[in-house]
Design a protein around this motif. Structure first.
Motif, short mmCIF file in Angstrom:
data_model
loop_
_atom_site.label_atom_id
_atom_site.label_comp_id
_atom_site.label_asym_id
_atom_site.label_seq_id
_atom_site.Cartn_x
_atom_site.Cartn_y
_atom_site.Cartn_z
N SER A 1 -22.63 61.55 26.98
CA SER A 1 -23.29 62.61 26.21
C SER A 1 -23.92 63.70 27.07
O SER A 1 -24.75 64.47 26.59
CB SER A 1 -24.37 62.02 25.27
N ARG B 1 -31.77 70.30 22.45
CA ARG B 1 -32.10 69.04 21.78
C ARG B 1 -33.59 68.97 21.41
O ARG B 1 -33.98 68.24 20.51
CB ARG B 1 -31.71 67.86 22.67
N GLY C 1 -30.48 53.14 22.96
CA GLY C 1 -29.57 54.22 23.38
C GLY C 1 -30.35 55.51 23.52
O GLY C 1 -30.00 56.55 22.97
N ASP D 1 -31.08 52.36 27.79
CA ASP D 1 -29.80 53.08 27.84
C ASP D 1 -28.96 52.47 28.96
O ASP D 1 -29.50 51.96 29.94
CB ASP D 1 -30.04 54.57 28.12
N LYS D 2 -27.64 52.59 28.80
CA LYS D 2 -26.75 52.02 29.83
C LYS D 2 -26.70 52.90 31.08
O LYS D 2 -26.30 52.44 32.15
CB LYS D 2 -25.34 51.84 29.27
N ASP E 1 -27.46 47.14 28.18
CA ASP E 1 -26.39 47.32 27.20
C ASP E 1 -26.94 46.97 25.81
O ASP E 1 -27.39 45.84 25.58
CB ASP E 1 -25.21 46.40 27.55
N ILE E 2 -26.89 47.94 24.92
CA ILE E 2 -27.49 47.72 23.59
C ILE E 2 -26.66 46.80 22.71
O ILE E 2 -27.12 46.39 21.65
CB ILE E 2 -27.73 49.06 22.88
N GLN F 1 -31.02 57.06 17.57
CA GLN F 1 -30.54 58.36 17.07
C GLN F 1 -29.19 58.69 17.72
O GLN F 1 -29.08 58.65 18.95
CB GLN F 1 -31.54 59.46 17.42
N THR F 2 -28.22 59.04 16.90
CA THR F 2 -26.86 59.38 17.33
C THR F 2 -26.31 58.42 18.38
O THR F 2 -25.83 58.82 19.43
CB THR F 2 -26.77 60.85 17.84
N MET G 1 -20.42 53.63 18.84
CA MET G 1 -20.24 52.18 18.99
C MET G 1 -18.95 51.70 18.33
O MET G 1 -18.68 52.03 17.18
CB MET G 1 -21.43 51.45 18.35
#
Ligand SMILES: C[S@@+](CC[C@H](N)C(=O)[O-])C[C@H]1O[C@@H](n2cnc3c(N)ncnc32)[C@H](O)[C@@H]1O
Length: 305
Positions: free
Chosen positions: A11, A19, A49, A73-74, A101-102, A118-119, A124
């Motif tokens: 992203s 943002r 994330g 977050d990864k 890793d979520i 969010q987003t 996934m």
């Protein structure tokens, strides 16, 4: 695991200054009331994330000042950046960030009072699995909130430039995006419009008091684009156009389009069309004749464990 192997962090094209204008703070205050935040004792929050921390930090004003927020977050680059942005907003003592890793959250069961993302579910392969993970780490009685869009809807939002496009041109634009979205999903990288299905997933997962709202935010642009927000968006769009960027860059778009069943030849024709539209957009922005209400479909879906 293809998503874990890319050289550019996930992203990266979307973490610009624009943002910071994603939410109306008075709307978030209202959401805090609707979610009943004052009725639950929130000490621990998980931002799943988290990217560079944008969403969790946008919630700072509606969370109790003593609540500790963890972001995961990864991407190590985002974890470090998120800590920096928290410190820049004087949130360094309340916010901390970890890499992980979520899909298999590195936390014990029943740990957090409030879990949110969010987003993220749009990226996934198995959004329901991530929802299960978020529920697992949520305390009984805790609150889960996800913010997820239907991004395809944006291909039908008019601007002053697209308003008079032929029906065929509009259908082609929607079709191009739809094929890419399907391809992204086929590659295991999530469906960009999964927001529509999340309420049903919450119900299947057995959450209580499920509520669905939509962000009241639009991304309107109209000449002379003189608010700070419009200036930031105008510049972001000009930068994307300069970089020949659409929703994704050319290589990524092609990867998704082919995986969605399109051919190389169709891709080139579609890409040339979106690049032509980019140039018209640029001229419209520079000549003050581009305007749009900029509506989106972005759901806020909440439920209690
Ligand atoms: C579109 S960004 C959203 C970031 C942030 N929630 C926001 O709205 O600003 C998606 C984020 O999910 C992260 N992500 C994707 N797959 C992940 C995974 N399997 N484990 C942890 N993080 C992941 C990406 O690195 C990226 O930062």
């Amino acid at each position: 695991m293809a998503e874990l192997e890319k050289d550019k962090p996930h992203s990266a094209d979307y973490f610009g200054e624009q943002r910071n204008f994603w939410w109306n703070q008075d709307f978030l205050q209202l959401m805090g009331k609707r979610w009943g935040l004052e009725k639950i004792n929130i000490n621990t929050v998980l931002d799943v994330g988290c990217g560079i921390g944008h969403w969790g930090q946008a919630l700072a004003e509606i969370l109790p000042v003593n609540a500790q927020v963890t972001g995961i977050d990864k991407e190590i680059k985002w974890v470090k950046e998120a800590q920096k942005t928290a410190e820049a907003f004087n949130l360094g003592e309340r916010y901390s960030y970890v890499q992980g890793d979520i899909r298999a959250l590195p936390f014990e069961d029943n740990l957090f009072d409030f879990v949110t993302c969010q987003t993220v579910l749009i990226h996934m392969q198995q959004p329901q699995l991530v929802i299960q993970e978020m529920i697992r780490v949520l305390k009984p009685g805790g609150l889960l909130v996800t913010v997820e869009p239907n991004n395809l809807a944006r291909s039908l939002v008019y601007s002053s430039l697209s308003f008079t496009d032929s029906i065929d041109t509009i259908c082609e634009r929607v079709k191009f995006q739809l094929i890419c979205e399907r391809g992204k999903e086929a590659l295991g990288e999530g469906n960009n419009s999964i927001g529509d299905l999340i309420p049903g997933y919450f119900a299947e997962a057995g959450l209580n008091n499920i509520q669905i709202f939509m962000s009241d935010k639009t991304f309107a642009l109209f000449p002379p684009y003189n608010s700070k927000e419009q200036q930031v968006f105008k510049q972001q769009y000009l930068d994307w156009i300069e970089d020949n960027f659409w929703i994704w860059d050319k290589q990524e778009t092609k990867r998704f389009f082919l995986a969605g069943g399109g051919t190389e030849a169709e891709f080139e024709l579609n890409w040339q069309q979106v690049m032509r539209e980019n140039q018209l957009w640029k001229q419209g922005l520079l000549n003050n004749n581009y305007h749009t209400g900029g509506g989106t479909i972005c759901y806020l879906i909440s439920g209690y464990k």
